[in-house]
Design a protein around this motif. Structure first.
Motif, PDB file in Angstrom:
ATOM      1  N   ASN A  34      -9.318   7.650  -1.652  1.00  0.00           N
ATOM      2  CA  ASN A  34      -9.004   8.991  -1.171  1.00  0.00           C
ATOM      3  C   ASN A  34      -9.532   9.077   0.256  1.00  0.00           C
ATOM      4  O   ASN A  34     -10.725   8.857   0.493  1.00  0.00           O
ATOM      5  CB  ASN A  34      -9.688  10.056  -2.025  1.00  0.00           C
ATOM      6  N   LYS A  92      -6.307  -1.754  -5.684  1.00  0.00           N
ATOM      7  CA  LYS A  92      -7.212  -1.154  -4.708  1.00  0.00           C
ATOM      8  C   LYS A  92      -6.774   0.284  -4.522  1.00  0.00           C
ATOM      9  O   LYS A  92      -5.581   0.603  -4.659  1.00  0.00           O
ATOM     10  CB  LYS A  92      -7.156  -1.919  -3.384  1.00  0.00           C
ATOM     11  N   LYS A  93      -7.718   1.175  -4.166  1.00  0.00           N
ATOM     12  CA  LYS A  93      -7.356   2.583  -4.023  1.00  0.00           C
ATOM     13  C   LYS A  93      -8.402   3.307  -3.197  1.00  0.00           C
ATOM     14  O   LYS A  93      -9.537   2.841  -3.053  1.00  0.00           O
ATOM     15  CB  LYS A  93      -7.229   3.253  -5.394  1.00  0.00           C
ATOM     16  N   ARG A 102       0.861  -1.182   0.000  1.00  0.00           N
ATOM     17  CA  ARG A 102       0.000   0.000   0.000  1.00  0.00           C
ATOM     18  C   ARG A 102       0.896   1.231   0.000  1.00  0.00           C
ATOM     19  O   ARG A 102       1.810   1.335   0.813  1.00  0.00           O
ATOM     20  CB  ARG A 102      -0.936   0.015   1.207  1.00  0.00           C
ATOM     21  N   THR A 153      -6.928   9.589  -6.487  1.00  0.00           N
ATOM     22  CA  THR A 153      -7.163   8.222  -6.970  1.00  0.00           C
ATOM     23  C   THR A 153      -8.480   8.079  -7.726  1.00  0.00           C
ATOM     24  O   THR A 153      -8.714   7.048  -8.356  1.00  0.00           O
ATOM     25  CB  THR A 153      -7.116   7.209  -5.813  1.00  0.00           C
ATOM     26  N   VAL A 207      -2.719  -1.259 -10.381  1.00  0.00           N
ATOM     27  CA  VAL A 207      -3.477  -0.850  -9.196  1.00  0.00           C
ATOM     28  C   VAL A 207      -4.573  -1.873  -8.917  1.00  0.00           C
ATOM     29  O   VAL A 207      -5.379  -2.181  -9.788  1.00  0.00           O
ATOM     30  CB  VAL A 207      -4.096   0.543  -9.401  1.00  0.00           C
ATOM     31  N   THR A 232      -0.042   8.460  -1.682  1.00  0.00           N
ATOM     32  CA  THR A 232       0.226   9.246  -2.886  1.00  0.00           C
ATOM     33  C   THR A 232      -0.488  10.583  -2.839  1.00  0.00           C
ATOM     34  O   THR A 232      -1.519  10.724  -2.166  1.00  0.00           O
ATOM     35  CB  THR A 232      -0.218   8.473  -4.144  1.00  0.00           C
ATOM     36  N   ASN A 273      -4.343   9.965   0.514  1.00  0.00           N
ATOM     37  CA  ASN A 273      -4.762   9.043  -0.544  1.00  0.00           C
ATOM     38  C   ASN A 273      -3.776   7.888  -0.643  1.00  0.00           C
ATOM     39  O   ASN A 273      -2.599   8.026  -0.315  1.00  0.00           O
ATOM     40  CB  ASN A 273      -4.837   9.765  -1.886  1.00  0.00           C
ATOM     41  N   TRP A 274      -4.256   6.749  -1.114  1.00  0.00           N
ATOM     42  CA  TRP A 274      -3.384   5.581  -1.245  1.00  0.00           C
ATOM     43  C   TRP A 274      -3.888   4.662  -2.351  1.00  0.00           C
ATOM     44  O   TRP A 274      -5.043   4.734  -2.761  1.00  0.00           O
ATOM     45  CB  TRP A 274      -3.273   4.799   0.067  1.00  0.00           C
ATOM     46  N   PHE A 275      -2.974   3.803  -2.820  1.00  0.00           N
ATOM     47  CA  PHE A 275      -3.362   2.725  -3.728  1.00  0.00           C
ATOM     48  C   PHE A 275      -2.525   1.494  -3.381  1.00  0.00           C
ATOM     49  O   PHE A 275      -1.486   1.600  -2.722  1.00  0.00           O
ATOM     50  CB  PHE A 275      -3.175   3.124  -5.202  1.00  0.00           C
ATOM     51  N   GLU A 276      -3.001   0.331  -3.809  1.00  0.00           N
ATOM     52  CA  GLU A 276      -2.295  -0.918  -3.555  1.00  0.00           C
ATOM     53  C   GLU A 276      -1.873  -1.572  -4.857  1.00  0.00           C
ATOM     54  O   GLU A 276      -2.565  -1.457  -5.879  1.00  0.00           O
ATOM     55  CB  GLU A 276      -3.172  -1.894  -2.752  1.00  0.00           C
TER      56      GLU A 276
END
Length: 203
Positions: free
Chosen positions: A55, A52-53, A25, A32, A50, A28, A60-63
């Motif tokens: 805000n 999974k994601k 994870r 997203t 990507v 960012t 914010n994050w993504f996997e």
């Protein structure tokens, strides 16, 4: 496909083992909502999908998930929580090509063998894996940890680059030092030219 122009300095939040390899994870600055599940993002020079994601208020994050081959051929196997990594979203047709064409398919791991800090630049020298050395040419392009760079000089397996302050400010390069492993992708044109040269002209 990418350009080697880093557009975000991400931070690894978690790294978990999964049957296929590892799930990471990454925090960012990207919104997203502007990319879909299945989108490609260059993470330290390695093209990842990507999975999974979100805000969220705290960031914010993504996997992404890294398979066994990726772990074996890149520095992804050494990723740890808290580590910063260079990020770039995939190239859109019609967008400015500020670096060079980069696939995100790492050819090997280069090792930093020298770092010299100067007032207006930092000099890095690397040792390339033997199988990639023929593709590395003076004044040619190379992608290192997802950053498009111009090769300053070449001597056998050794090659060097100079980095300007801006690059050091917006990427992970300010943290790199002697002994570090770096994801290396040779120039696409050099790769195809070498392949063509393997076949003699006929007719």
């Amino acid at each position: 496909m990418f350009t080697g122009i880093v557009t975000d300095l991400g931070e690894i939040l978690t790294v978990d083992d999964i049957p296929a390899g590892k799930r990471t994870r990454i925090r960012t600055a990207y919104d997203t909502e502007t990319f879909d599940i299945g989108a490609s993002i260059s993470c330290a020079g390695v093209c990842h999908t990507v999975t999974k994601k979100a805000n969220e208020a705290d960031g914010n994050w993504f996997e992404v998930e890294s398979a066994a081959e990726t772990l074996a051929l890149t520095t992804v196997s050494k990723w740890r929580a808290g580590q910063k990594i260079n990020l770039e979203r995939s190239l859109k047709l019609g967008a400015e090509l500020g670096g060079h064409l980069v696939l995100g398919h790492v050819d090997g791991i280069a090792t930093v063998v020298k770092r010299e800090d100067h007032p207006d630049s930092v000099y890095f020298q690397f040792e390339a894996p033997r199988e990639t050395a023929p593709f590395i040419a003076k004044k040619g392009s190379i992608a290192l940890d997802g950053t498009s760079l111009t090769i300053n000089d070449v001597d056998g397996l050794l090659f060097s680059v100079f980095l300007i302050p801006h690059t050091l400010d917006v990427t992970t390069w300010s943290e790199r030092d002697v002994g570090d492993g770096i994801n290396l992708e040779v120039d696409m044109i050099a790769r195809y030219a070498a392949r063509l040269a393997e076949f003699p002209k006929t007719g």
